[in-house]
Design an enzyme around this catalytic site. Structure first.
Site: not given
Length: 257
Positions: A147, A160, A164
């Site tokens: 991401s 998150y 990632k």
């Protein structure tokens, strides 16, 4: 050989996690159109059954498997079923993952670890399961869907974004471990217009995200599928350990302030 002949996946077998909707579905259909047989996995069996039917209508073999990538036994069963049904595995797309904003003073260490497990450890485990089969087939290809959040500095994405970022670096490191027979690359999408994004983000905010993006639109699932097809085919045979950023040219978060 024509340049178009290099974008071919004839006689290949791909396992794709998170293939029931969105980016995973788009990649599964692109691979099938290029000639691959596809093992579609996701937690919701009905979703991957629908994608598998689309693939069969294109004349390719497809297998739908319910799998929660957080569960070790289910990961093992996924790969065992893929080999039993298809005879081999040559490609793996680690698309399952996700997460949203978090408050670093409220998210527990256990929840933080779950984010790492879902986005990074599960991908590591599936690669570990698939590599012996890829070696047996003579070659292999892995694509991890990471991401843009892995490189953006933005508030409330410590879980998150970190997960990632770990997947991004894992891609680079495993590419060194498994070269030259197996190539491992990643795609780092910016915001992609999926049903999940439309449910979570108000229309006015979507407009703001588009206006904050140099190319002035939100990404489409086919934008990611096209990059995944390139990375899977002989067209990218001299590419490994790389991260392709598909984000409309954004160099920082496009979320409206």
């Amino acid at each position: 050989m024509s340049i178009l002949d290099q974008f071919n996946l004839d006689n290949q077998v791909a396992v794709i996690s998170g293939a029931g909707k969105g980016i995973g579905r788009a990649i599964a259909l692109a691979y099938a159109e290029a000639g691959a047989d596809v093992v579609c996995s996701a937690r919701t069996l009905a979703d991957v059954e629908a994608v598998a039917e689309e693939i069969r209508s294109m004349g390719r073999r497809a297998l739908a498997v319910s799998c929660d990538v957080n569960d070790e036994k289910q990961r093992q069963q996924l790969i065992a079923k893929a080999v039993e049904e298809m005879g081999k595995i040559t490609h793996l797309v680690n698309n399952a993952g996700g997460g949203g904003p978090n408050d670093p003073l409220k998210m527990s260490a256990e929840k933080f670890a779950q984010a790492l497990n879902f986005n990074t450890t599960s991908a590591y485990a599936l690669i570990q399961l698939c590599v012996p089969h890829m070696r047996e087939a003579g070659a292999g290809n892995v694509i991890n869907i990471t991401s843009g959040a892995a490189r953006y500095s933005q508030p409330y994405f410590s879980a998150y974004g970190t997960a990632k970022a770990a997947l991004t670096q894992l891609t680079r490191l495993l590419a060194q471990d498994f070269a030259p027979a197996i190539r491992i690359n990643a795609i780092a999408p910016g915001p992609i217009l999926t049903l999940a994004l439309e449910r979570e983000v108000a229309p006015e905010m979507l407009k703001g995200m588009a206006s904050n993006t140099p190319l002035q639109r939100i990404g489409k699932t086919d934008d990611i599928a096209a990059a995944a097809l390139y990375l899977a085919t002989p067209a990218s045979s001299w590419v490994t350990g790389k991260i392709i950023e598909i984000d409309g040219g954004a160099e920082s978060t496009v979320w409206p302030g």
